[in-house]
Design an enzyme around this catalytic site. Structure first.
Site, PDB file in Angstrom:
ATOM      1  N   GLY A  23       0.718  -1.308   0.028  1.00 33.87           N
ATOM      2  CA  GLY A  23      -0.113  -0.069  -0.057  1.00 33.87           C
ATOM      3  C   GLY A  23       0.796   1.293   0.083  1.00 33.87           C
ATOM      4  O   GLY A  23       1.909   1.140   0.613  1.00 33.87           O
ATOM      5  N   PRO A  25       2.172   4.924   1.110  1.00 30.15           N
ATOM      6  CA  PRO A  25       2.181   5.385   2.526  1.00 30.15           C
ATOM      7  C   PRO A  25       1.350   6.298   2.837  1.00 30.15           C
ATOM      8  O   PRO A  25       0.210   6.750   2.040  1.00 30.15           O
ATOM      9  CB  PRO A  25       3.543   6.383   2.038  1.00 30.15           C
ATOM     10  CG  PRO A  25       4.071   5.932   0.901  1.00 30.15           C
ATOM     11  CD  PRO A  25       3.221   5.491  -0.023  1.00 30.15           C
ATOM     12  N   ARG A  27      -1.551   5.156   4.382  1.00 28.10           N
ATOM     13  CA  ARG A  27      -2.578   4.328   4.252  1.00 28.10           C
ATOM     14  C   ARG A  27      -3.074   3.475   5.301  1.00 28.10           C
ATOM     15  O   ARG A  27      -3.952   2.429   5.192  1.00 28.10           O
ATOM     16  CB  ARG A  27      -2.688   3.389   2.713  1.00 28.10           C
ATOM     17  CG  ARG A  27      -3.291   3.888   1.532  1.00 28.10           C
ATOM     18  CD  ARG A  27      -2.948   5.499   1.320  1.00 28.10           C
ATOM     19  NE  ARG A  27      -3.454   5.973   0.034  1.00 28.10           N
ATOM     20  CZ  ARG A  27      -3.052   6.999  -0.302  1.00 28.10           C
ATOM     21  NH1 ARG A  27      -2.085   7.739   0.275  1.00 28.10           N
ATOM     22  NH2 ARG A  27      -3.433   7.435  -1.511  1.00 28.10           N
ATOM     23  N   GLY A  28      -2.381   3.693   6.493  1.00 30.56           N
ATOM     24  CA  GLY A  28      -2.572   3.002   7.709  1.00 30.56           C
ATOM     25  C   GLY A  28      -2.121   1.605   7.940  1.00 30.56           C
ATOM     26  O   GLY A  28      -2.559   0.732   8.521  1.00 30.56           O
ATOM     27  N   LYS A  29      -0.860   1.419   7.109  1.00 33.15           N
ATOM     28  CA  LYS A  29      -0.422  -0.068   7.090  1.00 33.15           C
ATOM     29  C   LYS A  29       0.126  -0.157   8.430  1.00 33.15           C
ATOM     30  O   LYS A  29       0.168  -1.342   9.071  1.00 33.15           O
ATOM     31  CB  LYS A  29       0.876   0.083   5.956  1.00 33.15           C
ATOM     32  CG  LYS A  29       0.494  -0.251   4.791  1.00 33.15           C
ATOM     33  CD  LYS A  29       1.372  -0.497   3.672  1.00 33.15           C
ATOM     34  CE  LYS A  29       2.477   0.527   3.749  1.00 33.15           C
ATOM     35  NZ  LYS A  29       1.882   1.906   3.444  1.00 33.15           N
ATOM     36  N   ARG A 239       6.976  12.840  -1.883  1.00 38.59           N
ATOM     37  CA  ARG A 239       7.102  11.502  -1.631  1.00 38.59           C
ATOM     38  C   ARG A 239       6.125  10.748  -2.413  1.00 38.59           C
ATOM     39  O   ARG A 239       6.105   9.778  -2.777  1.00 38.59           O
ATOM     40  CB  ARG A 239       7.625  11.204  -0.352  1.00 38.59           C
ATOM     41  CG  ARG A 239       8.058   9.663  -0.175  1.00 38.59           C
ATOM     42  CD  ARG A 239       7.893   9.017   1.428  1.00 38.59           C
ATOM     43  NE  ARG A 239       8.774   9.667   2.100  1.00 38.59           N
ATOM     44  CZ  ARG A 239       9.232   9.362   3.487  1.00 38.59           C
ATOM     45  NH1 ARG A 239       8.712   8.335   3.726  1.00 38.59           N
ATOM     46  NH2 ARG A 239      10.081   9.684   4.022  1.00 38.59           N
ATOM     47  N   ARG A 302     -13.144  -6.187  37.737  1.00 36.43           N
ATOM     48  CA  ARG A 302     -13.548  -7.511  38.301  1.00 36.43           C
ATOM     49  C   ARG A 302     -14.855  -7.253  39.001  1.00 36.43           C
ATOM     50  O   ARG A 302     -15.099  -5.809  39.385  1.00 36.43           O
ATOM     51  CB  ARG A 302     -12.693  -7.951  39.255  1.00 36.43           C
ATOM     52  CG  ARG A 302     -11.202  -8.605  38.611  1.00 36.43           C
ATOM     53  CD  ARG A 302     -10.398  -8.992  39.392  1.00 36.43           C
ATOM     54  NE  ARG A 302     -10.642 -10.142  40.305  1.00 36.43           N
ATOM     55  CZ  ARG A 302     -10.121 -10.590  41.308  1.00 36.43           C
ATOM     56  NH1 ARG A 302      -8.832 -10.218  41.770  1.00 36.43           N
ATOM     57  NH2 ARG A 302     -10.604 -11.491  42.055  1.00 36.43           N
ATOM     58  N   HIS A 303     -15.813  -8.196  39.172  1.00 40.89           N
ATOM     59  CA  HIS A 303     -17.025  -7.821  39.919  1.00 40.89           C
ATOM     60  C   HIS A 303     -16.587  -7.381  41.463  1.00 40.89           C
ATOM     61  O   HIS A 303     -15.456  -7.563  41.891  1.00 40.89           O
ATOM     62  CB  HIS A 303     -17.534  -9.243  40.103  1.00 40.89           C
ATOM     63  CG  HIS A 303     -16.603 -10.465  40.748  1.00 40.89           C
ATOM     64  ND1 HIS A 303     -16.290 -10.491  42.160  1.00 40.89           N
ATOM     65  CD2 HIS A 303     -16.050 -11.158  39.908  1.00 40.89           C
ATOM     66  CE1 HIS A 303     -15.441 -11.522  42.103  1.00 40.89           C
ATOM     67  NE2 HIS A 303     -15.279 -12.004  40.926  1.00 40.89           N
ATOM     68  N   ASN A 309     -14.904 -14.738  47.668  1.00 39.34           N
ATOM     69  CA  ASN A 309     -13.586 -14.248  47.718  1.00 39.34           C
ATOM     70  C   ASN A 309     -13.400 -13.974  49.247  1.00 39.34           C
ATOM     71  O   ASN A 309     -12.108 -14.236  49.770  1.00 39.34           O
ATOM     72  CB  ASN A 309     -13.778 -12.555  47.108  1.00 39.34           C
ATOM     73  CG  ASN A 309     -13.873 -12.801  45.541  1.00 39.34           C
ATOM     74  OD1 ASN A 309     -14.534 -12.021  44.897  1.00 39.34           O
ATOM     75  ND2 ASN A 309     -13.117 -13.451  45.054  1.00 39.34           N
ATOM     76  N   ARG A 403     -22.183 -13.110  40.693  1.00 40.78           N
ATOM     77  CA  ARG A 403     -21.289 -11.885  41.249  1.00 40.78           C
ATOM     78  C   ARG A 403     -21.049 -10.925  40.213  1.00 40.78           C
ATOM     79  O   ARG A 403     -21.056  -9.930  40.540  1.00 40.78           O
ATOM     80  CB  ARG A 403     -20.042 -12.329  41.718  1.00 40.78           C
ATOM     81  CG  ARG A 403     -19.074 -13.443  40.786  1.00 40.78           C
ATOM     82  CD  ARG A 403     -18.136 -14.009  41.806  1.00 40.78           C
ATOM     83  NE  ARG A 403     -17.010 -14.826  41.158  1.00 40.78           N
ATOM     84  CZ  ARG A 403     -17.193 -16.120  40.889  1.00 40.78           C
ATOM     85  NH1 ARG A 403     -18.254 -16.801  40.920  1.00 40.78           N
ATOM     86  NH2 ARG A 403     -16.055 -16.738  40.094  1.00 40.78           N
ATOM     87  N   GLU A 426     -15.622 -17.165  34.699  1.00 37.95           N
ATOM     88  CA  GLU A 426     -14.202 -17.321  35.168  1.00 37.95           C
ATOM     89  C   GLU A 426     -13.697 -18.740  34.726  1.00 37.95           C
ATOM     90  O   GLU A 426     -14.495 -19.583  34.377  1.00 37.95           O
ATOM     91  CB  GLU A 426     -14.258 -17.379  36.679  1.00 37.95           C
ATOM     92  CG  GLU A 426     -12.802 -17.442  37.302  1.00 37.95           C
ATOM     93  CD  GLU A 426     -11.690 -16.464  37.009  1.00 37.95           C
ATOM     94  OE1 GLU A 426     -11.456 -16.331  35.747  1.00 37.95           O
ATOM     95  OE2 GLU A 426     -11.144 -15.797  37.749  1.00 37.95           O
ATOM     96  N   HIS A 494     -14.075 -11.493  35.741  1.00 41.69           N
ATOM     97  CA  HIS A 494     -13.188 -12.132  36.920  1.00 41.69           C
ATOM     98  C   HIS A 494     -11.672 -11.985  36.531  1.00 41.69           C
ATOM     99  O   HIS A 494     -11.381 -11.443  35.459  1.00 41.69           O
ATOM    100  CB  HIS A 494     -13.627 -13.769  36.778  1.00 41.69           C
ATOM    101  CG  HIS A 494     -15.161 -13.721  36.852  1.00 41.69           C
ATOM    102  ND1 HIS A 494     -15.825 -13.938  37.913  1.00 41.69           N
ATOM    103  CD2 HIS A 494     -16.204 -13.968  35.866  1.00 41.69           C
ATOM    104  CE1 HIS A 494     -17.028 -14.159  37.706  1.00 41.69           C
ATOM    105  NE2 HIS A 494     -17.277 -13.920  36.471  1.00 41.69           N
TER     106      HIS A 494
HETATM  107  O1  F6P Z   1      -9.972 -16.232  43.445  1.00 41.54           O
HETATM  108  C1  F6P Z   1     -10.679 -15.572  42.602  1.00 41.54           C
HETATM  109  C2  F6P Z   1     -10.615 -16.212  41.061  1.00 41.54           C
HETATM  110  O2  F6P Z   1     -11.175 -15.538  40.166  1.00 41.54           O
HETATM  111  C3  F6P Z   1     -10.866 -17.613  41.080  1.00 41.54           C
HETATM  112  O3  F6P Z   1     -12.359 -17.910  40.870  1.00 41.54           O
HETATM  113  C4  F6P Z   1     -10.189 -17.950  39.792  1.00 41.54           C
HETATM  114  O4  F6P Z   1      -9.782 -19.471  39.903  1.00 41.54           O
HETATM  115  C5  F6P Z   1      -8.923 -17.282  40.118  1.00 41.54           C
HETATM  116  O5  F6P Z   1      -9.094 -16.021  40.951  1.00 41.54           O
HETATM  117  C6  F6P Z   1      -7.916 -16.811  38.919  1.00 41.54           C
HETATM  118  O6  F6P Z   1      -6.771 -16.534  39.257  1.00 41.54           O
HETATM  119  P1  F6P Z   1      -5.398 -17.593  39.285  1.00 41.54           P
HETATM  120  O7  F6P Z   1      -5.412 -17.913  37.729  1.00 41.54           O
HETATM  121  O8  F6P Z   1      -4.283 -16.888  39.709  1.00 41.54           O
HETATM  122  O9  F6P Z   1      -5.667 -18.724  40.117  1.00 41.54           O
END
Ligand code: F6P
Length: 595
Positions: A23, A25, A27-29, A239, A302-303, A309, A403, A426, A494
């Site tokens: 392409g 010059p 042109r976003g290559k 150019r 994350r949640h 947890n 969660r 997760e 997660h």
């Molecule tokens: O502890 C929270 C969590 O989301 C788990 O559900 C999951 O298995 C873990 O973290 C993932 O982290 P790691 O890969 O470091 O174990």
């Protein structure tokens, strides 16, 4: 299909691909190349970019550079940008002690004067590295320069092949490769290589506004460091006219070799795919079809804290703890506010871009009115049409676990479209679901140790147990969808998912991915920019019940847990942590932005 585990296609030594960019010059290559490299590396392929411009700048600096094949050892004259004007020279002398932005050696001559604004490029170059080439260097009738350019392109291609032979998997030749002659040379060279597939990717841009913006941005490339942007723009347009004279898009000449190619027109608006046969090649084409340049933010968090947890249990499907509830409420308030702030930030960027564009008073001639590259007067460009607009929609994606769904309960459904997506669940710990790390270490010591040794490929035992490598493949469609979407998205997910997503957006190697420290209570925002994603990070402050922005350059860390397995001590009690920043320093970032 890709298979999983150590023997998957990503580690097959005979699975190799060369992507050759094509392409004009501006042109976003380079934008495409960087995105593609990031995506393929994230998928687990060893991918490397081989940039011909970088080598060309180095080659131009070698006084004794010889053009091979002439048999006479012909010396190439460097194309000097500073043509020795006394006034200019005197002014440059005063700047001898400044280090050069390219080679960092003293003796730079980067001063330019108003005399340098006239027609031909007369801007200064570094006395040490003299890395800049004026437009005449790209004149297809300039035989010596052309020979050097071809030679440099082929040398880089040789490097690329050597890298593949040494174990690399996907190599990207980043150059204009804009003539049939050049592409034929590359095709012929590849014929003697076995097990290496070839894919041409041609970037075509018909949107004059995008091209004009790219051209203006080119004035900040390494070829024009320290040079007045108007002078640089005039030279770059000259150019471009030289390149346009010799440019032949991919077509019948390549088809007769039965090669695979795809043409990406206007950043994926239209895509032409020809003879695509390989699995990997089809993935590349599919990915490139889904690009867009709209301003938006991908937020990842994350949640809020879950009951599991607080008990230290992995996996499971418990709801939010009281702390998690507080986080959920604060998150909704924060994102409401950020939406307004982001729109204001884009307006501010538009304003700055318009000022920057309008500051140009380019003096290139208008001899080719049909050619975009000949647009030399800012009067002919409608700068307001370059304005980026934030799309009003905003989506929130959660996993299908309680969660994450509870974390988004305080968002106004009139203002946010909420989707629950199973692929965002997760990592599944199989037989270890619901256990603490201490319980795993005690009850399944071999499993625990195996995971420490190779966390990316380690797959949890039991039905449905997953590895990070499995998770990457599970998220592949999510990533393509995030690339396709034109508005902002908040992903509430997660720990393993957030690591995997952030590794993609911030180009973090898969080897580091599983060890990234991503605590609860942080929001990461990734804003697509021409040279990669711009990261911002906020941390929930329990005292103020609000979010504080923190320094993003130190926010992404990996932790090297050194756990003494033989003692069978609990990870918590025996772990020793080394920390290591994942993002490059600002200096490194500046270097990579030059490519
Ligand atoms: O502890 C929270 C969590 O989301 C788990 O559900 C999951 O298995 C873990 O973290 C993932 O982290 P790691 O890969 O470091 O174990």
């Amino acid at each position: 299909m890709l298979t999983l585990g150590h023997s998957d296609a990503r580690t097959d030594s005979d699975h190799k691909l060369v992507v050759v960019m094509v392409g004009l010059p501006a042109r976003g290559k380079s934008y495409i190349v960087k995105k593609l490299k990031r995506y393929l590396s994230w998928l687990g392929f060893q991918t490397k970019i081989f940039n011909v411009g970088d080598r060309r700048r180095l080659a131009g600096s070698a006084d004794d550079y010889e053009v091979s094949g002439t048999g006479t050892g012909t010396r190439l004259e460097r194309t000097k940008l500073n043509s020795g004007k006394t006034e200019l020279h005197n002014q440059q002398q005063q700047h001898q002690q400044q280090p050069c932005a390219d080679c960092n050696k003293p003796g730079v001559q980067q001063q330019h004067t108003s005399t340098a604004r006239q027609g031909d490029m007369q801007a200064a170059a570094c006395t040490q590295c003299d890395t800049r080439h004026s437009s005449t260097f790209f004149d297809p009738d300039n035989k010596k320069a052309k020979q050097l350019r071809e030679q440099v392109a082929m040398e880089v291609f040789e490097d690329l092949l050597r890298w593949l032979q040494a174990g690399g998997q996907i190599a990207i030749h980043d150059a204009t490769n804009s003539t049939i002659e050049r592409r034929s040379a590359l095709i012929n060279r590849l014929r003697s290589e076995t097990d290496v597939n070839l894919l041409f990717v041609e970037s075509i841009c018909t949107d004059k506004n995008i091209i004009n913006r790219n051209i203006r941005l080119k004035t900040q490339s390494p070829d024009y460091v320290g040079i007045d942007p108007d002078v640089a723009e005039a030279d770059f347009r000259a150019r471009l006219r030289n390149y346009e004279r010799a440019y032949r898009p991919i077509g019948a000449a390549e088809e007769k070799y039965d090669v695979q190619y795809c043409k990406i027109i206007d950043v994926g608006k239209k895509v032409i795919a020809y003879n695509i046969q390989g699995f990997l090649e089809s993935q590349v084409v599919f990915y490139l079809m889904n690009m867009n340049l709209d301003p938006r933010v991908i937020y990842i968090t994350r949640h809020g804290e879950s009951e599991d947890n607080s008990a230290g249990r992995i996996g499971g499907d418990t709801g939010l703890s009281p702390n998690g509830e507080r986080y959920a409420k604060a998150l909704a308030r924060f994102i409401d506010r950020r939406r307004l702030e982001f729109t204001a930030e884009v307006d501010e960027q538009n304003h700055r871009l318009e000022m920057f564009m309008a500051s140009g008073t380019s003096s290139g001639n208008n001899s080719e009115p049909e050619s975009v590259s000949s647009h030399s007067s800012n009067q002919s460009i409608d700068y307001s049409s370059l304005r980026l607009k934030v799309k009003p929609d905003f989506e929130i994606w959660t996993s299908m676990l309680k969660r994450t769904m509870e974390t988004v309960e305080h968002f106004d459904p009139q203002k946010y479209r909420i989707k629950n997506i199973r692929s965002l669940n997760e990592i599944y710990a199989g037989r270890c679901e619901g256990m603490t790390y201490e319980e795993i270490a005690t009850q399944f010591p071999e499993e625990f140790e195996a995971r420490q040794l190779d966390k990316f490929y380690y797959r949890y035992p039991g039905i449905g147990g997953e590895s990070y490598a499995d998770v990457v493949l599970r998220l592949q469609q999510v990533i393509v969808e995030l690339e396709r979407i034109r508005h902002s998205v908040l992903l509430v997910t997660h720990r393993a998912m957030a690591r995997t997503l952030l590794s993609y957006f911030m180009d973090i190697p898969t080897t580091h991915m599983p060890d990234m420290e991503l605590p609860l209570g942080y929001v990461y925002s990734c804003e697509p920019r021409p040279f990669g994603n711009f990261l911002r990070v906020w941390r929930y402050n329990t005292d103020t019940d609000d979010f504080d922005e923190i320094d993003s350059s130190t926010a992404l860390k990996i932790r090297y847990p050194k756990i003494i397995i033989s003692d069978r001590k609990s990870p918590a009690s025996s772990a020793h942590h080394d920390q290591h920043n994942l993002l490059p320093s600002p200096a490194e970032t500046a270097c990579s932005a030059k490519n």
